[in-house]
Motif scaffolding. Structure first.
Motif, PDB file in Angstrom:
ATOM      1  N   VAL A  36       0.945  -1.511  -0.162  1.00 46.59           N
ATOM      2  CA  VAL A  36       0.162   0.220  -0.448  1.00 46.59           C
ATOM      3  C   VAL A  36       1.253   1.655  -0.260  1.00 46.59           C
ATOM      4  CG1 VAL A  36      -1.845   1.354   1.077  1.00 46.59           C
ATOM      5  CG2 VAL A  36      -2.066  -0.835   0.835  1.00 46.59           C
ATOM      6  N   SER A  37       1.597   1.177   0.665  1.00 50.10           N
ATOM      7  CA  SER A  37       2.992   2.399   1.032  1.00 50.10           C
ATOM      8  C   SER A  37       3.134   2.397  -0.697  1.00 50.10           C
ATOM      9  CB  SER A  37       3.660   1.783   1.977  1.00 50.10           C
ATOM     10  OG  SER A  37       3.489   2.217   2.990  1.00 50.10           O
ATOM     11  N   GLU A  38       3.755   1.357  -1.572  1.00 41.95           N
ATOM     12  CA  GLU A  38       4.865   1.338  -2.538  1.00 41.95           C
ATOM     13  C   GLU A  38       3.655   2.524  -3.544  1.00 41.95           C
ATOM     14  OE1 GLU A  38       5.281  -1.256  -5.926  1.00 41.95           O
ATOM     15  OE2 GLU A  38       6.157  -1.943  -3.932  1.00 41.95           O
ATOM     16  N   VAL A  39       2.252   2.056  -3.522  1.00 45.72           N
ATOM     17  CA  VAL A  39       0.847   2.580  -3.887  1.00 45.72           C
ATOM     18  C   VAL A  39       0.557   3.479  -3.914  1.00 45.72           C
ATOM     19  CG1 VAL A  39      -1.284   2.127  -4.772  1.00 45.72           C
ATOM     20  CG2 VAL A  39       0.191   0.278  -4.621  1.00 45.72           C
ATOM     21  N   ILE A  40       0.649   4.254  -3.116  1.00 44.71           N
ATOM     22  CA  ILE A  40       0.903   5.756  -2.543  1.00 44.71           C
ATOM     23  C   ILE A  40       1.782   6.578  -2.918  1.00 44.71           C
ATOM     24  CG2 ILE A  40      -1.608   4.491  -0.893  1.00 44.71           C
ATOM     25  CD1 ILE A  40      -0.035   6.279   1.192  1.00 44.71           C
ATOM     26  N   SER A  41       2.758   6.177  -2.649  1.00 45.49           N
ATOM     27  CA  SER A  41       4.178   6.616  -2.389  1.00 45.49           C
ATOM     28  C   SER A  41       3.859   8.232  -4.416  1.00 45.49           C
ATOM     29  CB  SER A  41       5.889   6.494  -2.794  1.00 45.49           C
ATOM     30  OG  SER A  41       5.447   5.198  -4.001  1.00 45.49           O
ATOM     31  N   VAL A  42       3.561   7.453  -4.898  1.00 42.90           N
ATOM     32  CA  VAL A  42       3.150   7.815  -6.161  1.00 42.90           C
ATOM     33  C   VAL A  42       1.667   9.428  -6.872  1.00 42.90           C
ATOM     34  CG1 VAL A  42       4.478   6.484  -7.087  1.00 42.90           C
ATOM     35  CG2 VAL A  42       2.178   6.379  -8.145  1.00 42.90           C
ATOM     36  N   PHE A  43       1.164   8.801  -5.366  1.00 38.08           N
ATOM     37  CA  PHE A  43       0.290   9.781  -5.743  1.00 38.08           C
ATOM     38  C   PHE A  43       0.907  11.351  -5.735  1.00 38.08           C
ATOM     39  CE2 PHE A  43      -3.205  12.269  -3.598  1.00 38.08           C
ATOM     40  CZ  PHE A  43      -4.204  11.744  -4.601  1.00 38.08           C
ATOM     41  N   LYS A  44       0.401  11.980  -6.193  1.00 38.84           N
ATOM     42  CA  LYS A  44       1.039  13.606  -6.869  1.00 38.84           C
ATOM     43  C   LYS A  44      -0.874  14.702  -6.545  1.00 38.84           C
ATOM     44  CE  LYS A  44       4.737  13.419  -6.810  1.00 38.84           C
ATOM     45  NZ  LYS A  44       5.578  13.014  -5.438  1.00 38.84           N
ATOM     46  N   CYS A  45      -0.807  15.033  -5.759  1.00 36.76           N
ATOM     47  CA  CYS A  45      -2.374  16.340  -5.483  1.00 36.76           C
ATOM     48  C   CYS A  45      -1.173  17.896  -5.451  1.00 36.76           C
ATOM     49  CB  CYS A  45      -3.213  16.467  -4.731  1.00 36.76           C
ATOM     50  SG  CYS A  45      -3.730  17.245  -3.877  1.00 36.76           S
ATOM     51  N   GLU A  46      -1.676  18.512  -6.694  1.00 34.71           N
ATOM     52  CA  GLU A  46      -0.902  19.872  -6.534  1.00 34.71           C
ATOM     53  C   GLU A  46      -1.632  20.701  -6.593  1.00 34.71           C
ATOM     54  OE1 GLU A  46      -0.064  19.568 -10.866  1.00 34.71           O
ATOM     55  OE2 GLU A  46       1.963  18.566 -11.003  1.00 34.71           O
ATOM     56  N   LYS A  47      -3.203  20.841  -6.084  1.00 35.10           N
ATOM     57  CA  LYS A  47      -3.885  21.520  -5.767  1.00 35.10           C
ATOM     58  C   LYS A  47      -3.547  22.001  -4.588  1.00 35.10           C
ATOM     59  CE  LYS A  47      -7.594  21.230  -9.777  1.00 35.10           C
ATOM     60  NZ  LYS A  47      -8.521  21.474 -10.457  1.00 35.10           N
ATOM     61  N   ASP A  48      -3.643  20.792  -3.373  1.00 40.67           N
ATOM     62  CA  ASP A  48      -3.555  20.777  -2.243  1.00 40.67           C
ATOM     63  C   ASP A  48      -2.832  19.989  -1.607  1.00 40.67           C
ATOM     64  OD1 ASP A  48      -3.968  20.933   0.827  1.00 40.67           O
ATOM     65  OD2 ASP A  48      -6.566  20.588   0.195  1.00 40.67           O
ATOM     66  N   PRO A  49      -1.564  20.203  -1.449  1.00 40.63           N
ATOM     67  CA  PRO A  49      -1.017  19.855  -0.781  1.00 40.63           C
ATOM     68  C   PRO A  49      -0.928  18.282   1.074  1.00 40.63           C
ATOM     69  CG  PRO A  49       0.614  21.451  -0.675  1.00 40.63           C
ATOM     70  CD  PRO A  49      -1.208  21.805  -1.301  1.00 40.63           C
ATOM     71  N   ASP A  50      -1.873  19.511   1.480  1.00 40.10           N
ATOM     72  CA  ASP A  50      -2.564  18.433   2.729  1.00 40.10           C
ATOM     73  C   ASP A  50      -3.113  17.032   2.196  1.00 40.10           C
ATOM     74  OD1 ASP A  50      -1.690  20.074   4.532  1.00 40.10           O
ATOM     75  OD2 ASP A  50      -3.659  21.672   4.501  1.00 40.10           O
ATOM     76  N   ILE A  51      -3.948  17.536   0.917  1.00 42.45           N
ATOM     77  CA  ILE A  51      -4.656  15.750   0.281  1.00 42.45           C
ATOM     78  C   ILE A  51      -3.223  15.436   0.695  1.00 42.45           C
ATOM     79  CG2 ILE A  51      -5.910  15.397  -1.216  1.00 42.45           C
ATOM     80  CD1 ILE A  51      -7.134  16.722   0.351  1.00 42.45           C
ATOM     81  N   GLU A  52      -1.844  14.854  -0.329  1.00 38.98           N
ATOM     82  CA  GLU A  52      -1.259  14.493  -0.845  1.00 38.98           C
ATOM     83  C   GLU A  52      -0.733  13.893   0.815  1.00 38.98           C
ATOM     84  OE1 GLU A  52       2.949  14.669  -2.628  1.00 38.98           O
ATOM     85  OE2 GLU A  52       1.114  15.656  -3.774  1.00 38.98           O
TER      86      GLU A  52
END
Length: 178
Positions: A7-23
């Motif tokens: 799970v950590s590996e999969v979520i490590s590539v998540f990017k949220c440019e609009k809101d860093p708190d989401i990421e």
């Protein structure tokens, strides 16, 4: 159940440019909150990519049970509408009610065109409806920054502005479940 490492590996590539708190929540807190049963985080993947053996994380949302604080001065009719039955408890007005909180909701900037925000909200509300069938409940709420695009998004999805938190300046928006 997937291992925390996967799970950590999969979520490590998540990017949220609009809101860093989401990421940040997804990468730093989601697994901890899951482990401690503070909330549940739902990951939504690209189905076509999964058929090819790839995990393209499109979006996620987190849901928790929370207490919705009723601010002083709220009308008895509004409290009754939220509670479903009462506006008073004992000698005083009801000051809080249990509610579902959509604590986080965000799209992966890498695949932002693959899913709409409205579709993500539909996923989140469908999970809440399943829980509601089991335990009841009538209110879901979100807390968001005071930005027109966010307020418009939540309004379009059935939420109404309830109050602004004086401490952290977030807008609370509520939606009654049917």
């Amino acid at each position: 159940m997937a291992s925390e490492e996967k799970v950590s590996e999969v979520i490590s590539v998540f990017k949220c440019e609009k809101d860093p708190d989401i990421e940040n929540f997804l990468k730093e807190k989601a697994i901890i909150y899951e482990r401690k049963a503070k909330s549940r985080t739902y990951l939504v993947f690209d189905e076509e990519a999964m058929l090819a053996g790839e995990f393209k994380l499109l979006t996620y949302f987190a849901i928790a049970m929370q207490t919705l604080k009723i601010p002083e001065g709220t009308s008895p009719s509004q409290i009754r509408r939220l509670d479903g039955l009462y506006s008073r408890k004992g000698d005083g007005m009801i000051t809080e009610i249990p509610a579902f909180l959509i604590g986080q909701l965000g799209k992966n900037s890498l695949y932002a065109d693959k899913i709409t925000g409205d579709a993500v909200m539909d996923y989140a509300i469908s999970v809440i409806f399943r829980v509601q069938e089991l335990i009841g409940g009538r209110v879901v709420f979100v807390e968001c920054q005071d930005k027109p695009r966010l307020i418009d998004f939540y309004s379009r999805n059935g939420f109404r502005v309830f109050r602004q938190d004086p401490e952290d300046k977030l807008i609370q928006m509520v939606r009654l479940l049917k």
